[in-house]
Design a protein around this motif. Structure first.
Motif, PDB file in Angstrom:
ATOM      1  N   ILE A 126      36.373  38.642  57.777  1.00  0.00           N
ATOM      2  CA  ILE A 126      37.002  37.358  57.463  1.00  0.00           C
ATOM      3  C   ILE A 126      36.521  36.964  56.076  1.00  0.00           C
ATOM      4  N   LEU A 127      37.445  36.875  55.107  1.00  0.00           N
ATOM      5  CA  LEU A 127      37.080  36.697  53.706  1.00  0.00           C
ATOM      6  C   LEU A 127      37.624  35.392  53.142  1.00  0.00           C
ATOM      7  N   ASP A 128      36.744  34.583  52.593  1.00  0.00           N
ATOM      8  CA  ASP A 128      37.197  33.451  51.792  1.00  0.00           C
ATOM      9  C   ASP A 128      37.728  34.007  50.475  1.00  0.00           C
ATOM     10  N   ILE A 129      38.673  33.326  49.843  1.00  0.00           N
ATOM     11  CA  ILE A 129      39.209  33.820  48.578  1.00  0.00           C
ATOM     12  C   ILE A 129      38.358  33.361  47.396  1.00  0.00           C
ATOM     13  N   MET A 130      38.100  32.064  47.303  1.00  0.00           N
ATOM     14  CA  MET A 130      37.361  31.533  46.165  1.00  0.00           C
ATOM     15  C   MET A 130      35.863  31.615  46.429  1.00  0.00           C
TER      16      MET A 130
ATOM     17  N   MET B  99      32.276  37.956  42.870  1.00  0.00           N
ATOM     18  CA  MET B  99      33.367  38.729  43.467  1.00  0.00           C
ATOM     19  C   MET B  99      34.111  37.875  44.504  1.00  0.00           C
ATOM     20  N   ASP B 100      35.365  37.559  44.179  1.00  0.00           N
ATOM     21  CA  ASP B 100      36.148  36.740  45.112  1.00  0.00           C
ATOM     22  C   ASP B 100      36.727  37.602  46.232  1.00  0.00           C
ATOM     23  N   GLY B 101      37.377  36.946  47.174  1.00  0.00           N
ATOM     24  CA  GLY B 101      37.879  37.653  48.348  1.00  0.00           C
ATOM     25  C   GLY B 101      38.957  38.665  48.040  1.00  0.00           C
ATOM     26  N   LEU B 102      39.798  38.389  47.031  1.00  0.00           N
ATOM     27  CA  LEU B 102      40.859  39.327  46.683  1.00  0.00           C
ATOM     28  C   LEU B 102      40.287  40.624  46.124  1.00  0.00           C
ATOM     29  N   GLU B 103      39.303  40.496  45.238  1.00  0.00           N
ATOM     30  CA  GLU B 103      38.679  41.691  44.673  1.00  0.00           C
ATOM     31  C   GLU B 103      37.915  42.464  45.750  1.00  0.00           C
TER      32      GLU B 103
END
Length: 228
Positions: free
Chosen positions: A50-54, A58-62
């Motif tokens: 489960i990944l937060d984006i911001m 290193m953000d969640g997208l990367e």
């Protein structure tokens, strides 16, 4: 017991979700940023993330891009306070399986986690007699595995389910709703754009194996069709 990696820079969210998921019987590890989670993943991958984006470092997208570069099977869910459709579509395009916008109910998150685990369940049978071939494509439903010209396609569970639905009746148009029902059972939050994003990823993975691949056709106003 299934192990979940929860990655969010907000301590309150980590504590709340960790407590709730542990009550459901899951093992939970928490990380404050994407870099910390990536280092842990490389050593010992979890069963679901489960990944937060911001996030810092290193953000969640990367983090998702890095994970998908070495593992296509693990279910990934995004959390974000950004509710714009472009963010949702981008998250799915790079390999996310689900997306939940803050604020959300803990009950809803747990329900989605359970759906993701259900999608990822595989029949332990290794019998290949259940295979189905369509031209150069061979599908093994019990193993959630697809081969193109004998080479394995690195598909996520969601992508596999869509491909399976498309190839069940080659030449027949599958509407976006039919693909949604096949890939996201029990989930009422999926948009047409999400389906389009997964189809885009499917095509890209076929093209990496075969640049001439053109079997997944868009039928404008109707959906998609797999052409032999």
């Amino acid at each position: 017991m299934k192990r979940i990696a929860l990655v969010d820079d907000e301590e309150g969210i980590r504590e709340t979700l960790s407590y709730a998921l542990k009550r459901e019987g899951y093992l939970v590890e928490t990380h404050r940023n994407g870099q910390e989670a990536w280092e842990s993943f490389r050593q010992n991958p979890a069963d679901l993330m489960i990944l937060d984006i911001m996030m810092p470092r290193m953000d969640g997208l990367e983090l998702c891009r890095k994970i998908r570069s070495i593992n296509e099977a693990i279910p990934l869910m995004f959390l974000s306070s950004r509710d714009e459709e472009i963010d949702r579509v981008l998250g799915l395009e790079i390999g996310g399986d689900d997306y939940l916008c803050k604020p959300f109910s803990v009950r809803e998150l747990i329900a989605r986690v359970k759906v993701l685990f259900k999608r990822s369940l595989q029949n332990p049978s290794e019998d290949s007699s259940d295979s189905r071939s369509t031209g150069n494509l061979t599908i093994f439903p019990s193993r959630y595995e697809a081969l193109w010209k004998g080479e394995v396609l690195p598909l996520t569970i969601t992508e596999f389910r869509m491909l399976e639905a498309l190839t069940e009746n080659p030449g027949t148009v599958c509407s976006r709703q039919q693909l949604t029902d096949a890939a996201f059972p029990l989930d009422n939050y999926v948009s047409d754009r999400s389906v389009d994003s997964h189809i885009k990823r499917l095509r890209k993975k076929f093209h990496l194996r075969d640049e001439s691949f053109d079997s997944i056709e868009t039928v404008y106003g109707a959906g998609y069709r797999y052409r032999q």
